[in-house]
Every structure is written in C-alpha cells, then in structure tokens.
Scaffold this motif. Structure first.
Motif, PDB file in Angstrom:
ATOM      1  N   SER A   1       0.841  -1.202   0.000  1.00 44.72           N
ATOM      2  CA  SER A   1       0.000   0.000   0.000  1.00 44.72           C
ATOM      3  C   SER A   1       0.874   1.249   0.000  1.00 44.72           C
ATOM      4  CB  SER A   1      -0.926   0.015   1.225  1.00 44.72           C
ATOM      5  OG  SER A   1      -1.885  -1.019   1.147  1.00 44.72           O
TER       6      SER A   1
ATOM      7  N   LYS B   1      -5.938  -2.929   1.579  1.00 44.26           N
ATOM      8  CA  LYS B   1      -6.554  -1.647   1.246  1.00 44.26           C
ATOM      9  C   LYS B   1      -7.323  -1.055   2.423  1.00 44.26           C
ATOM     10  CE  LYS B   1      -9.812   0.385  -2.071  1.00 44.26           C
ATOM     11  NZ  LYS B   1     -10.621   0.110  -3.286  1.00 44.26           N
TER      12      LYS B   1
ATOM     13  N   TYR C   1      -6.485   2.417   4.402  1.00 45.36           N
ATOM     14  CA  TYR C   1      -7.442   3.530   4.484  1.00 45.36           C
ATOM     15  C   TYR C   1      -7.623   3.992   5.932  1.00 45.36           C
ATOM     16  CZ  TYR C   1     -11.849   6.082   4.457  1.00 45.36           C
ATOM     17  OH  TYR C   1     -12.814   7.039   4.643  1.00 45.36           O
TER      18      TYR C   1
ATOM     19  N   THR D   1      -9.310   6.416  -2.068  1.00 41.42           N
ATOM     20  CA  THR D   1      -8.591   5.159  -2.340  1.00 41.42           C
ATOM     21  C   THR D   1      -8.954   4.673  -3.733  1.00 41.42           C
ATOM     22  OG1 THR D   1     -10.393   3.817  -1.435  1.00 41.42           O
ATOM     23  CG2 THR D   1      -8.647   4.514   0.100  1.00 41.42           C
TER      24      THR D   1
END
Length: 266
Positions: free
Chosen positions: A135, A195, A199, A265
């Motif tokens: 990420s 993900k 976030y 995102t």
C-alpha cells in the motif's frame, strides 16, 4: 655450560647471566687445578671452557638483542593494529552517519525522496516475490502555498516539520516508511497492508494532523492546516509495473485534492 648459557641467556640481560656464570666458571677452573696434574691439559681445558663461555655469551647477547627488537617490533605492530582498528571503526561510524544523512530530509528528519525511491523499489520486489500486498499513501498539505505566502516560509517550515512528526507517530511497524516526497507532499509506504487497513491508517493520519490545530485562516478547507491523501493498494505479483502503481496513488491524491481534507482510495 656454554650450551646452557646460549639457551637461557636470551631471557635475561647478558650482564645478569655473566655475574651468575662467571663465579661458576672460576670454581670450575679451581677444581681443574686439583684434579688435573698436567699443566698443558689444564691450560687447554681452561682456554677451551673460557672460549666457549665467551662465544656463548656473545651469541646469547645477540639473541637477547634480537629478542628485544622483536618484542619492540611486535609491540609497535600491535599498537598500529589497534590504531588501525580504531580508525576503521571511526570510519565505519562516519560512513554510517553519512549514509543516514544522505537518506534523511534535512527539514523534517524523515526519509527523503532518494530513500523513498530505493525503498519502494525494494518493497515492490519483495512483495512480488512473496505475493504480499503493498500500500502507498501520498499526502499533500491543503493550500500550503497560501500558508507560506501569508505566514512566511519559516512558519511553513515549522508546519511541514510538525506534520512529518504527526505522520510518523501513526506508524507502529518498523517496516512502515514515511518520506518527504517533494515540497509539501509525503509518501507513506506500507508493505503487507491491505486496502482497508491502509485507508484506516490514512484517516488516523488525517485526524492527527487536524489535532495539531495549526491555524490556517487562508485555507478554503478549514480554519486549521489539513491534508489530503491518495491511497493505492496492489499485489505487485499481479501488477504490470511499479510506475503504474505510483501513478494510481497520484490519481487518487488528485481526486482528494479536488475535495480537500479527505482521503481517496483506488
């Protein structure tokens, strides 16, 4: 006796050994007078024993001097080796500090762009090898030009430094990585992070910066300094290129900057 002198004297000063062996030699010659009747044989024995003793003393003296020289040379070599080790250690420490400085942003004290580029390439290859997610969060300070223009560049430097500290404080793993990406932008590298978790971390960073309560009366987003973030997560083993991965995070940031003080995102 001469053989004994040659073997022993190198461990003592020749004068010391001469004071020990000379009385013994005199006693030896005195006994020869008692037991040897022939003057010729007695003279020959005395001459031979004295000659052997002198030769052994001479040889021993040379050996003693050689041993002293060897000892001094070994001591000099040892001192030089210790000095060389000390210099090498200092050089290694200096190189280590230089290496850290070359990868550290002088203003914020987080990693610089050079270190970021090296780290993201290494982590991309590692995550690709082990089929792990990677990420990336790209952070931008909202309306920072207006902040600099109205509060001055010194205040801007303080602001950027405090934001870097806030971002770093949110990271809990040693593998996580914050770097100054350029100007008022930061890059946050999170190997092995999915993900959703990326976030949540970005939102924690955004709120942490808001909690700093740095006044920004010239921002259209808030009364305080805020940040916008673009987040991208990918599995490098399935992605075509590192450049595309970074570009997607940039696009997410671009969308976030349109709304300001938010996280997007992809």
């Amino acid at each position: 006796m001469a053989t004994v002198a040659v073997s022993v004297i190198p461990y003592y000063k020749p004068v010391t050994m001469l004071l020990i062996y000379l009385p013994v030699h005199i006693i030896f010659m005195a006994f020869m007078l008692r037991f040897q009747k022939s003057n010729y044989v007695q003279y020959a024995n005395n001459l031979n024993s004295s000659t052997f003793l002198m030769i052994s003393l001479a040889i021993s003296y040379m050996r003693y001097k050689k041993q002293i020289e060897d000892f001094k040379n070994r001591k000099i070599i040892q001192e030089k080796n210790e000095e060389l080790k000390r210099v090498n250690k200092e050089l290694e420490e200096a190189n280590h500090k230089l290496d850290i400085l070359s990868q550290t942003d002088s203003l914020t004290r987080v990693f610089n762009r050079f270190a970021f580029d090296k780290a993201i390439e290494a982590e991309w290859n590692r995550c690709k090898r082990y089929s792990m997610p990677l990420s990336l969060i790209i952070v931008d300070v909202d309306f920072f030009k207006a902040y600099n223009d109205n509060y001055g560049h010194q205040a801007g430097d303080v602001c950027i430094r405090r934001i870097a500290e806030a971002l770093s404080s949110c990271l809990e793993r040693p593998t996580d990585f914050v770097a100054r990406y350029g100007g008022e932008e930061f890059g946050v590298l999170l190997p092995g992070i999915e993900k959703e978790e990326a976030y949540l971390l970005s939102e924690r960073m955004r709120k942490k910066v808001e909690e700093l309560s740095i006044p920004h009366e010239h921002s259209a987003a808030s009364r305080w300094v805020t940040i916008s973030m673009g987040v991208n997560t990918a599995f490098p083993s399935l992605e075509p290129s590192l450049e595309g991965f970074i570009r997607a995070a940039d696009m997410a940031l671009y969308k976030a900057k349109e709304m300001r003080n938010t996280t997007v995102t992809v």
